[in-house]
Design an enzyme around this catalytic site. Structure first.
Site, PDB file in Angstrom:
ATOM      1  N   LYS A   1     -13.877   0.160  -3.897  1.00  0.00           N
ATOM      2  CA  LYS A   1     -14.943   0.527  -2.953  1.00  0.00           C
ATOM      3  C   LYS A   1     -16.056   1.275  -3.676  1.00  0.00           C
ATOM      4  O   LYS A   1     -17.235   1.015  -3.461  1.00  0.00           O
ATOM      5  CB  LYS A   1     -14.371   1.427  -1.849  1.00  0.00           C
ATOM      6  CG  LYS A   1     -13.478   0.716  -0.857  1.00  0.00           C
ATOM      7  CD  LYS A   1     -13.136   1.644   0.282  1.00  0.00           C
ATOM      8  CE  LYS A   1     -11.994   1.111   1.111  1.00  0.00           C
ATOM      9  NZ  LYS A   1     -11.429   2.085   2.037  1.00  0.00           N
TER      10      LYS A   1
ATOM     11  N   HIS B   1       7.935 -27.034  -1.243  1.00  0.00           N
ATOM     12  CA  HIS B   1       7.265 -28.162  -1.899  1.00  0.00           C
ATOM     13  C   HIS B   1       6.137 -27.690  -2.804  1.00  0.00           C
ATOM     14  O   HIS B   1       5.302 -28.482  -3.239  1.00  0.00           O
ATOM     15  CB  HIS B   1       6.743 -29.144  -0.842  1.00  0.00           C
ATOM     16  CG  HIS B   1       7.857 -29.749  -0.032  1.00  0.00           C
ATOM     17  ND1 HIS B   1       8.329 -31.022  -0.245  1.00  0.00           N
ATOM     18  CD2 HIS B   1       8.616 -29.229   0.969  1.00  0.00           C
ATOM     19  CE1 HIS B   1       9.322 -31.274   0.598  1.00  0.00           C
ATOM     20  NE2 HIS B   1       9.517 -30.195   1.344  1.00  0.00           N
TER      21      HIS B   1
ATOM     22  N   GLU C   1       0.828  -1.216   0.000  1.00  0.00           N
ATOM     23  CA  GLU C   1       0.000   0.000   0.000  1.00  0.00           C
ATOM     24  C   GLU C   1       0.857   1.258   0.000  1.00  0.00           C
ATOM     25  O   GLU C   1       0.414   2.314  -0.435  1.00  0.00           O
ATOM     26  CB  GLU C   1      -0.930   0.019   1.233  1.00  0.00           C
ATOM     27  CG  GLU C   1      -2.268  -0.627   0.960  1.00  0.00           C
ATOM     28  CD  GLU C   1      -3.319  -0.383   2.038  1.00  0.00           C
ATOM     29  OE1 GLU C   1      -3.000   0.185   3.095  1.00  0.00           O
ATOM     30  OE2 GLU C   1      -4.464  -0.786   1.804  1.00  0.00           O
TER      31      GLU C   1
HETATM   32  O1  PA5 Z   1      -3.161   1.246   6.185  1.00  0.00           O
HETATM   33  C1  PA5 Z   1      -4.269   1.730   6.023  1.00  0.00           C
HETATM   34  O2  PA5 Z   1      -4.491   2.953   6.149  1.00  0.00           O
HETATM   35  C2  PA5 Z   1      -5.447   0.854   5.681  1.00  0.00           C
HETATM   36  O3  PA5 Z   1      -5.050  -0.461   5.524  1.00  0.00           O
HETATM   37  C3  PA5 Z   1      -6.485   0.912   6.786  1.00  0.00           C
HETATM   38  O4  PA5 Z   1      -5.892   0.561   7.990  1.00  0.00           O
HETATM   39  C4  PA5 Z   1      -7.675  -0.013   6.485  1.00  0.00           C
HETATM   40  O5  PA5 Z   1      -8.237   0.296   5.245  1.00  0.00           O
HETATM   41  C5  PA5 Z   1      -8.719   0.106   7.579  1.00  0.00           C
HETATM   42  O6  PA5 Z   1      -9.169   1.423   7.686  1.00  0.00           O
HETATM   43  P1  PA5 Z   1      -9.941   1.907   8.966  1.00  0.00           P
HETATM   44  O7  PA5 Z   1      -9.029   1.868  10.125  1.00  0.00           O
HETATM   45  O8  PA5 Z   1     -10.369   3.310   8.644  1.00  0.00           O
HETATM   46  O9  PA5 Z   1     -11.124   0.997   9.144  1.00  0.00           O
END
Ligand code: PA5
Length: 424
Positions: free
Chosen positions: A414, A299, A278
């Site tokens: 989303k 394996h 990310e």
């Molecule tokens: O690293 C990030 O920002 C994301 O992975 C969020 O943690 C994830 O989408 C969850 O978001 P939230 O804490 O708003 O539910």
């Protein structure tokens, strides 16, 4: 003690001439002046942990352990992976502790959720819902379902004492619940999900699991002090970041394969995959983070790694001393022909598998390998290790001129999903 071995990496850092660039980026990280600088709160967070909140977390964790036998942690992505990675790395996959942590809110799978709800019907559980935004659909759905079950079991008033919320300091849909009497912990506004494991996002579930959060934070603090050093020659963290950068730039490697030798480190690899994926995977750049658990995956994917498309390099996390060990005993009949190992521990066997595989991949297979070796994995060394990777990830992104702290691409699915679901 953590060591980084770059002998098998095929990269000579001295030829890259990037020492000055590294020092510049280090200043950007320390002074919080780079892209996404409003999300650099994690950099020195180990120094600024809210001690009153930490005390509250420990008291609440004690209360939870005394009154319940299970904590359900509802969260996804950065609001879930860190806690699960640390919990499993330190406790193993089948911990003896009768107090259980169950993770929910990371899937839309009705099968998974229904099976968890069935288990919870037979348990006395508390809930920790973790969401910075409070609007993450996977987490919201799971929280609604599990909260309903809790209220059915113990009533509205008692449920309030069994629900713990971790969310943004000011914003989000969960914050108003603080006013309704729910215990609420703060995820600081300047820390994003995948950099939040040292905040209450990680600390509360880990404290409930009887994990020493002080040592965990101490490890992070020590790493912070060690790696806030602009001198590449002295900084293992930046050496790692630069080596993986050169894997792509000099050797055209597209995939970083995180390798562990313990099944209970697999969530650690998942945490790493999210952190790097990310943070770095944007603007059509970045190295694709993947993972393997050896010897299991030798394996299955071992063949590809040894002789397939040479697109990857390995980052191996090897821990010398395992959580538990088993001795192979002598068997009089020796029908399985294993007596040559009689008296040896599995630690010995696993280590030889590691060394043999390193030789096979790095030398025969020409796969560049980075080895990160730890004496043992406890709270302190794990705190150190996770901070190491967070800082290395920020360095890696800034080397590519990328903002490490946003994730604009995640919104696309989303938007489509909400349209299909008919969300207004
Ligand atoms: O690293 C990030 O920002 C994301 O992975 C969020 O943690 C994830 O989408 C969850 O978001 P939230 O804490 O708003 O539910």
């Amino acid at each position: 003690m953590m060591k980084i071995n770059l002998t098998h990496s095929q990269i000579d850092l001295n030829t890259l001439n990037l020492e000055e660039k590294i020092a510049e980026i280090d200043a950007m990280i320390t002074q919080k002046s780079g892209a996404g600088n409003d999300y650099l709160g994690w950099v020195d967070y180990p120094l600024h942990v809210d001690q009153a909140e930490l005390k509250q977390i420990k008291e609440d964790a004690k209360y939870v352990r005394e009154h319940f036998d299970t904590l359900v942690v509802c969260g996804i992505g950065g609001s879930y992976l860190g806690a699960r990675a640390v919990y499993e790395a330190l406790k193993g996959l089948y911990p003896e502790d009768p107090f259980k942590i169950i993770f929910l809110g990371q899937t839309f799978s009705g099968t998974y959720i229904e099976q968890v709800l069935r288990v919870l019907k037979r348990r006395k559980f508390a809930i920790n819902v973790i969401s910075k935004s409070g609007t993450t659909t996977e987490t919201s759905i799971a929280f609604r379902l599990v909260k309903k079950l809790l209220v059915e079991q113990i009533g509205e008033e008692e449920a309030k004492k069994a629900i713990f919320i971790t969310t943004d300091k000011e914003k989000g849909l969960l914050r108003p619940l603080a006013k309704e009497g729910y215990r609420t912990y703060t995820l600081p506004s300047d820390i994003g999900g995948r950099y939040s494991v040292f905040t209450p996002v990680g600390l509360f579930p880990l404290a409930c699991a009887n994990i020493d959060v002080d040592s965990f934070l101490l490890g992070a603090k020590e790493a912070m002090q060690l790696y806030a050093n602009p001198n590449l020659k002295e900084n293992n963290c930046y050496q790692y970041a630069l080596t993986r950068y050169a894997m792509k730039e000099k050797l055209s490697k597209q995939v970083e394969l995180f390798v562990t030798y313990e099944p209970h480190y697999q969530m650690l690899s998942e945490w790493l995959k999210q952190l790097f994926g990310e943070s770095e995977g944007k603007e059509h750049l970045g190295i694709y983070p993947a993972s393997c658990c050896f010897s299991t995956d030798l394996h299955s994917l071992g063949q590809f790694i040894q002789e397939g498309n040479p697109l990857l390099f390995e980052t191996i996390i090897y821990v010398d001393k395992p959580l538990h060990d088993v001795t192979i005993e002598k068997d009089i009949k020796d029908e399985d022909q294993l007596n040559y190992l009689a008296g040896k521990n599995l630690e010995f066997v696993n280590e030889k598998a590691f060394l043999g595989t390193l030789d096979a991949h790095a030398n025969s297979g020409n796969v560049p390998c980075i080895v990160i070796e730890l004496d043992s994995l406890d709270e302190r060394s794990l705190g150190h290790l996770l901070y190491f990777f967070m800082r290395a990830c920020a360095m890696a992104c800034y080397l590519l001129d990328i903002n490490p702290f946003n994730q604009p691409g995640v919104e696309v699915y989303k938007k489509n999903m909400f349209k299909l679901l008919g969300k207004k």
